[in-house]
Design a protein around this motif. Sequence first.
Motif, short mmCIF file in Angstrom:
data_model
loop_
_atom_site.label_atom_id
_atom_site.label_comp_id
_atom_site.label_asym_id
_atom_site.label_seq_id
_atom_site.Cartn_x
_atom_site.Cartn_y
_atom_site.Cartn_z
N HIS A 33 0.87 -1.18 0.00
CA HIS A 33 0.00 0.00 0.00
C HIS A 33 0.90 1.23 0.00
N HIS B 158 -4.15 6.60 -3.04
CA HIS B 158 -3.79 5.32 -2.45
C HIS B 158 -3.53 4.33 -3.59
N ILE C 157 -2.48 0.23 -4.56
CA ILE C 157 -2.25 -1.17 -4.20
C ILE C 157 -1.37 -1.76 -5.28
N LYS D 283 3.16 1.44 3.33
CA LYS D 283 2.81 0.60 4.47
C LYS D 283 3.39 -0.80 4.28
N PHE E 169 0.41 -6.49 2.77
CA PHE E 169 -0.78 -7.14 3.31
C PHE E 169 -0.51 -8.62 3.60
N TYR F 71 -9.07 -4.50 2.46
CA TYR F 71 -8.64 -3.11 2.36
C TYR F 71 -9.40 -2.38 1.25
N ARG G 138 -12.82 -1.19 1.94
CA ARG G 138 -12.93 0.00 2.79
C ARG G 138 -12.55 1.28 2.05
N TYR G 139 -11.72 1.18 1.02
CA TYR G 139 -11.15 2.38 0.42
C TYR G 139 -11.69 2.75 -0.96
#
Length: 396
Positions: A96, A162, A164, A244, A247, A256, A259-260
Amino acid sequence: MRPDLEVADIFRSAGPTYRAAHAGHLSLAQLKVMTAIEHCRTPALGGHVEACADCGHWRVAYNSCRNRHCPKCQGAAARTWLAEREADLLPVGYFHVVFTLPAEVAAIAFHNKAMLYDLLFRVAAETMLTIAADPKHLGARIGITAVLHTWGSALTHHPHVHMIVPGGGIAPGGTRWISSRPAFLLPVRVLGKLFRRLFLTRLLQMHDAGRLAFFGSLAPLADRPAFLQHLAPARKDRWVVYAKPPFAGPQAVLAYLSRYTHRVAISNRRLIAFNETGVTFRYKDYRRDDPERQQVMTLVTDEFIRRFLLHVLPHGFHRIRHYGLLAGTNRKDNLAQARRLLAVPVADDAGPDQAAEVLPLCPCCGGPMIVIETFARWCQPRAPPTPATPIRELAP
């Protein structure tokens, strides 16, 4: 279960007064968002009556507005999107990464949302792809799923992306998969420096081409020397790129994303109270340590609505984008190649037949709920079904 307080309740109560007080200062997109949220799941949008085929229990269900800024409408959209993305996951670690604009640039982006949000996407993706392709770092072509957020936890304007990113990529020539280190993808300081250079260079090009607009206290920035002086701190400061830890498996990635990807500026569950004092809600103060991070804030109602509307995106703007291996029509071929290089077993393409529609269950007996009547906007159902009528016979 419906929350005790919703953004829709605030808009229905204070929205007409707010629109009247700010007539001429609200965009058409903002007005449409307010109206959609106010009308969501009300008779204004029509609906249907569904009844249990077994016990006869019935209920009225109003239609959703499906606006992407509505706190109530994102759950179903997120589930559909996630089901499509699940097939794209690779059996590797995922990282992330967050790219954030500094305050000086965010202030300019506030008045030039479509262009600078798009520039944020493109430069952040180019930065990742460039550094990842460098043999000094990863030396591979990676895939990226990027999501734009424009808010901080207190509803302030805070544009950031953000990302991924799978922990690895396809080597030049496509002959092998290059994996990243288990807990390290790319150096954030190197990413930050390239991100800063690329963004500021293209921002200055936009200014020189006369494509940027400035209003209010930023109006003097139309002059090039003033513009350069405004950006001087941003040229020296470190631009924040945050990575980050990876995962813990593909399911954590999906959790994730749920939620995003379809999050809005504030969810209904964060609202605490709405009264003559204003709107009280929970937020996170990231300057505090974890035990004290959860805080409560009260804003006067007009300020709460103003902050919410700050985050209405320009019409047609895509806030979820894919780059590298996951971009465009080549995504399926790229993923198939990645799976071959990772020696992932080929799934059976035959699969089951198209699944039948899943009917909602009765809250009383668990039987299937069948739609027995639909009604148009601003209308109500004709009458509830009578217990003597077999519900299965009423179904269309």
